[in-house]
Scaffold this motif. Structure first.
Motif, PDB file in Angstrom:
ATOM      1  N   HIS A  64       0.686  -1.210   0.077  1.00  0.00           N
ATOM      2  CA  HIS A  64      -0.126  -0.044   0.041  1.00  0.00           C
ATOM      3  C   HIS A  64       0.888   1.319  -0.090  1.00  0.00           C
ATOM      4  N   HIS A  71      -6.973   1.137  -3.599  1.00  0.00           N
ATOM      5  CA  HIS A  71      -7.974   0.534  -3.082  1.00  0.00           C
ATOM      6  C   HIS A  71      -9.285   0.769  -3.887  1.00  0.00           C
ATOM      7  N   TRP A  94     -10.086 -11.468   5.380  1.00  0.00           N
ATOM      8  CA  TRP A  94      -9.707 -10.112   5.160  1.00  0.00           C
ATOM      9  C   TRP A  94      -9.138  -9.759   6.460  1.00  0.00           C
ATOM     10  N   VAL A  97      -7.624  -3.144   8.138  1.00  0.00           N
ATOM     11  CA  VAL A  97      -6.751  -2.102   8.449  1.00  0.00           C
ATOM     12  C   VAL A  97      -7.183  -1.233   9.195  1.00  0.00           C
ATOM     13  N   PHE A 114     -11.793  -0.135   5.972  1.00  0.00           N
ATOM     14  CA  PHE A 114     -10.628  -0.495   5.024  1.00  0.00           C
ATOM     15  C   PHE A 114     -10.309  -2.204   5.425  1.00  0.00           C
ATOM     16  N   LEU A 115      -9.860  -2.903   4.407  1.00  0.00           N
ATOM     17  CA  LEU A 115      -9.394  -4.031   4.694  1.00  0.00           C
ATOM     18  C   LEU A 115      -8.424  -4.533   3.713  1.00  0.00           C
ATOM     19  N   GLU A 116      -7.702  -5.452   3.958  1.00  0.00           N
ATOM     20  CA  GLU A 116      -6.631  -5.880   2.754  1.00  0.00           C
ATOM     21  C   GLU A 116      -6.661  -7.335   2.675  1.00  0.00           C
ATOM     22  N   ARG A 122      -6.416  -3.746  -1.239  1.00  0.00           N
ATOM     23  CA  ARG A 122      -7.303  -3.045  -0.175  1.00  0.00           C
ATOM     24  C   ARG A 122      -8.718  -2.764  -0.734  1.00  0.00           C
ATOM     25  N   GLU A 124     -12.557  -1.023   0.616  1.00  0.00           N
ATOM     26  CA  GLU A 124     -13.240  -0.056   1.476  1.00  0.00           C
ATOM     27  C   GLU A 124     -14.708  -0.143   1.149  1.00  0.00           C
TER      28      GLU A 124
END
Length: 135
Positions: A64, A71, A94, A97, A114-116, A122, A124
């Motif tokens: 990132h 994202h 996931w 974040v 927010f996730l990754e 990523r 959102e």
């Protein structure tokens, strides 16, 4: 018709990535189609998402902030739905974040999480209702 027809994403393991996205995209009304080495997701009136196998194996995960993917944000109808989808994504593997919370630096109404995933991709979930119009 969406302005952006499709978004192609190269990943280390197409099947694993599709499985990680599946609970989230299914909840958002997308339908999965496996087509050889690729998997694509469609929803009427929306941009198609396509996962391709990476050509440069071992080149990930994406970091990132580096050049490339930032994202993908999904516009969600309510804060409660942001919270729910965040939970669906975490349950699918996931990594959170940023947990769901307000982001007044964007707008006073902005609420998001927010996730990754393991590829560094990523997503959102965001709710940003229009400002009330006063006469």
């Amino acid at each position: 018709m969406p302005l952006v027809d499709h978004l192609g994403i190269s990943v280390a393991d197409v099947a694993a990535t599709a499985d990680r996205f599946e609970p989230v995209l299914t909840e958002l009304g997308y339908v999965r189609t496996d087509a050889g080495a690729t998997v694509f997701w469609t929803r009427p009136g929306e941009t198609e998402l396509i996962f391709y196998p990476a050509r440069d194996v071992g080149s990930g995960p994406h970091e990132h902030g580096r050049i490339g993917w930032q994202h993908l944000a999904f516009a969600i109808d309510s804060r409660a739905e942001v919270d729910r989808l965040h939970g669906v994504a975490v349950a699918a593997g996931w990594v959170a974040v940023r947990d769901p919370k307000p982001y007044p630096r964007f707008t006073p109404r902005y609420y998001a999480s927010f996730l990754e995933d393991e590829n560094g991709i990523r997503i959102e979930f965001m709710h940003n209702p229009p400002r009330e119009v006063k006469d």
